[in-house]
Motif scaffolding. Sequence first.
Motif, PDB file in Angstrom:
ATOM      1  N   THR A   6      -3.654   0.239  -7.127  1.00 38.15           N
ATOM      2  CA  THR A   6      -2.889   0.274  -9.053  1.00 38.15           C
ATOM      3  C   THR A   6      -2.394   1.537  -9.110  1.00 38.15           C
ATOM      4  O   THR A   6      -2.868   2.466  -8.770  1.00 38.15           O
ATOM      5  N   THR A  42      -5.687   0.418   0.990  1.00 34.60           N
ATOM      6  CA  THR A  42      -4.854  -1.061   0.512  1.00 34.60           C
ATOM      7  C   THR A  42      -4.940  -1.185   2.353  1.00 34.60           C
ATOM      8  O   THR A  42      -5.424  -2.665   2.529  1.00 34.60           O
ATOM      9  N   SER A  65       1.137  -0.983  -0.217  1.00 40.59           N
ATOM     10  CA  SER A  65      -0.231   0.060   0.306  1.00 40.59           C
ATOM     11  C   SER A  65       0.851   1.225   0.162  1.00 40.59           C
ATOM     12  O   SER A  65       1.655   1.702   0.775  1.00 40.59           O
ATOM     13  N   ALA A  66       0.795   2.179  -1.201  1.00 43.90           N
ATOM     14  CA  ALA A  66       1.670   3.426  -1.203  1.00 43.90           C
ATOM     15  C   ALA A  66       0.688   4.476  -0.452  1.00 43.90           C
ATOM     16  O   ALA A  66       1.520   5.116   0.578  1.00 43.90           O
ATOM     17  N   SER A 103      -7.292  -1.002  -3.501  1.00 42.03           N
ATOM     18  CA  SER A 103      -7.921   0.024  -3.172  1.00 42.03           C
ATOM     19  C   SER A 103      -6.923   0.866  -4.921  1.00 42.03           C
ATOM     20  O   SER A 103      -5.919   0.533  -5.567  1.00 42.03           O
ATOM     21  N   GLY A 115      -2.119   2.411 -13.783  1.00 42.11           N
ATOM     22  CA  GLY A 115      -2.344   1.109 -14.445  1.00 42.11           C
ATOM     23  C   GLY A 115      -1.447  -0.353 -13.997  1.00 42.11           C
ATOM     24  O   GLY A 115      -2.023  -1.580 -14.720  1.00 42.11           O
TER      25      GLY A 115
HETATM   26  C1  LIG Z   1       1.105   8.083  -9.123  1.00 37.28           C
HETATM   27  C2  LIG Z   1      -0.369   7.367  -8.674  1.00 37.28           C
HETATM   28  C3  LIG Z   1      -0.479   6.454 -10.263  1.00 37.28           C
HETATM   29  C4  LIG Z   1      -2.290   6.448 -10.503  1.00 37.28           C
HETATM   30  N1  LIG Z   1      -2.281   5.159 -10.566  1.00 37.28           N
HETATM   31  C5  LIG Z   1      -3.639   4.893 -11.192  1.00 37.28           C
HETATM   32  C6  LIG Z   1      -4.291   4.059 -11.959  1.00 37.28           C
HETATM   33  O1  LIG Z   1      -3.557   3.847 -12.631  1.00 37.28           O
HETATM   34  N2  LIG Z   1      -5.244   3.356 -11.776  1.00 37.28           N
HETATM   35  C7  LIG Z   1      -5.801   3.175 -10.905  1.00 37.28           C
HETATM   36  O2  LIG Z   1      -6.883   2.976 -10.756  1.00 37.28           O
HETATM   37  N3  LIG Z   1      -5.659   4.008  -9.642  1.00 37.28           N
HETATM   38  C8  LIG Z   1      -4.595   4.576  -9.722  1.00 37.28           C
HETATM   39  N4  LIG Z   1      -3.851   5.669  -9.276  1.00 37.28           N
HETATM   40  C9  LIG Z   1      -4.818   5.492  -7.638  1.00 37.28           C
HETATM   41  C10 LIG Z   1      -4.216   5.253  -6.989  1.00 37.28           C
HETATM   42  O3  LIG Z   1      -4.514   3.290  -6.843  1.00 37.28           O
HETATM   43  C11 LIG Z   1      -5.363   4.996  -5.296  1.00 37.28           C
HETATM   44  O4  LIG Z   1      -4.814   6.810  -4.552  1.00 37.28           O
HETATM   45  C12 LIG Z   1      -5.393   4.101  -4.227  1.00 37.28           C
HETATM   46  O5  LIG Z   1      -6.132   4.664  -3.381  1.00 37.28           O
HETATM   47  C13 LIG Z   1      -3.873   3.851  -3.629  1.00 37.28           C
HETATM   48  O6  LIG Z   1      -4.216   2.972  -2.542  1.00 37.28           O
HETATM   49  P1  LIG Z   1      -2.833   2.575  -1.044  1.00 37.28           P
HETATM   50  O7  LIG Z   1      -3.399   4.033  -0.186  1.00 37.28           O
HETATM   51  O8  LIG Z   1      -3.118   1.304  -0.477  1.00 37.28           O
HETATM   52  O9  LIG Z   1      -1.910   3.193  -1.750  1.00 37.28           O
HETATM   53  C14 LIG Z   1      -3.036   6.583  -8.787  1.00 37.28           C
HETATM   54  C15 LIG Z   1      -2.346   6.658  -7.823  1.00 37.28           C
HETATM   55  C16 LIG Z   1      -1.006   7.579  -7.875  1.00 37.28           C
HETATM   56  C17 LIG Z   1      -0.936   8.595  -6.881  1.00 37.28           C
END
Ligand SMILES: Cc1cc2nc3c(=O)[nH]c(=O)nc-3n(C[C@H](O)[C@H](O)[C@H](O)COP(=O)(O)O)c2cc1C
Length: 724
Positions: free
Chosen positions: A466, A419, A414-415, A498, A469
Amino acid sequence: AATSGTSSAVVSRSGGSVILNAVGILSSQHKLRSSSWTGLRPGAGVSQLSKTDGIHVCREVLETHGLVRAAAVDQSSVTTGAPPPPPAAPIKQESDVRISQVAKDTMTIRGRCMDRLKYEVEYGLKRGTTNNSYVIKGTNSTALIDIMDQSFAEAFTKTLETAFDLSSIKYLVLGHFSPKRVESLKILLQALEKKGTSIEIYCSNPAAQLLTKLLASDTLEKVYKLKTVRAGDVLDLGGHELQFILTPTPRWPDGMCSYDPSTQLLFSQKLFSAHVCEENDYDIGGVDVYGEDWRFYFECMLASSPKQTKAALEKLDIVAQYSKPSYKDRKGVDVVKEDMKFIFSTVLSAFNLPISKGMLAGSLGDKLVTAAICPLHGPIVRSSLTELVREYGVWTYEKLKQSEEATVAVIYASAYGNTTALAQAISRGISKAGVGVDTLNVEICSTEELVASLQRCSGFVIGSPTLGGHMPTPIQNALGVILCDEYAKKLPCGVFGSFGWSGEAVDMIEQRLKDCDFNLAFPTIRCKFKPTEATLQVCEESGTDLAQAIRKLKLKKRSEAAPKFTVASNVEQAVGRVVGSLCVLTARSGDAESAMLASWVSQASFVPPGLTIAVAKDRAVEGLVLVGARFVVNVLGQNKSNAVAKQLLKPFLPGENRMEGLETTVASNGGLILKDAISWMECTVQSRMETGDHWVLYAVVDSGKLEDDTTLTAVHYRKTGARY
Ligand SMILES: Cc1cc2nc3c(=O)[nH]c(=O)nc-3n(C[C@H](O)[C@H](O)[C@H](O)COP(=O)(O)O)c2cc1C
């Protein structure tokens, strides 16, 4: 008045209200309208893939990552298969930041919020929360320990500026750092920049990496210097030598505690925290007031990583400083120290729990003798220190035991924490069902750890955000390991994640597992950005479903291995007769004895077999059923109850024998067994809960017997719920 032994269904909504439906004999034969009735279905509230316009998406991304202040989220962009959720309760932002002294040269700054915090996603927070930070003023320099999250970003620095000379703060110790704290940090650094001063930030390696990444685009490098702490490092402030203890967990890989030997304060960051906000800074009222909050926090945040929690407790090696001053007996033995040694060696070793090495060596002096624990959230733990440390050990032990029976590997990356929040909710659901959790944040665990976990688990879930992509590389690697594992194919599993707009990662993982005939046990959970409470509920229930499926499989295997016609044990048969039954409770303590007619008796647990019994506060027997007391519950039969009830309901003189004239034998625990009882149970009180004009006892059944399996249990029907 109709809830005596009838089947009931419980529904709970986020507002906390609970509806109990008593179902009569006829209606219980009809299926409950569970899904339409509750309005909740598997998948309800979970976003499915939806395309939204770019501007809206950008705003959500920024908000989610804390880069702009949150605005009302447009619910219309979330597609779900369920009816629209009820409008969320308005967020009351009754909050303030206040300062008070904790010990010599040590102040606490507490951001207090009586209600939900705006940015909190993963947690109930029904009783508010606090963000605690601390300032230690040494003779050489001053250190700030921890900063608040973005809910208090501006107020935090303003308060600091008002109360202290900012330029005197030379060190910032970050026991925990996350994207939610970036804004606070930036505001603080900007204020320091204006003053023309700088600060040295002490933190763990994972925190340093995150901080560097999140502050990369800012021009604040001149204002701070990073110091990556290693185990055993010390920071000398002059009169206060801060020791650092690294306590990583999968959820908080950056976890780091600090200890100040001169004040005996342990700054424990997430450990020993609770999301609760009371008027007091300290745990006044102790376990009675905060017990549930500490336990809930542990269950939600730490129960899924018992190995790491155990390791952290072992490293901390806490020995509670007794609040009583130390004194010596006639032989010169330090009585208080001996007391503590007894508590730790008997209670903790009985459970094979982390025991202070200092205690075992017989020396208390140089380990973490702690006067108070200063956590990141909730009250400063002072009066309940011994109990809470012991309880942490017991809870951790329970979770480790669960893991020995069966575990689910919760594999994720999870970034930005979304997630993680899903993983945490799934873990809680698994843990609730009595199955252990092995949390694997693949960004920090090795392939060997993943392989080992897959080999011993009874099921697994995998979750990913994600990004661009795709799934992040560590998840790609983990998926590769899983797909190569033939044994894993047979295990129940699930997928979650997520995403922002396209969500390819979750789809790809699901598809790859399906292609390889993996056994998906619940519908894949797709969550758009930050999970709502409904989504977290779906996660929790999915985790529970998975765990129950595992338990059923295990039980089936066990019963297949066992002889075919197994008869329930004596205790199980006796407890089976408890259906809100009319009972007689008899208890003895020394030469005092008493009895009462009890109709609010219910089974409360299978393992161990346990009952709850409501005892009016003014009952004579009340003083004989304190925690640890033993008593007997006699279940009366339908046509045998009148004489006994008549005897026990007549007025008695103080101390008069209530069982006079009734035929009884003495049970091994001292209580009385009625000759006419259709079943009886010897019980021990484990805990008591205050409920208005009654105490509700939870008692474990130690032994018992079903004496008459043909007579039905006596039940007391009342005209009204206002009296017996
Ligand atoms: C740099 C970056 C690239 C992302 N690329 C996508 C993407 O290609 N497709 C998508 O559905 N969401 C994309 N997102 C949205 C993330 O999937 C979304 O913020 C998600 O909640 C991150 O989950 P995490 O909090 O567990 O990391 C992107 C977000 C960031 C910051």
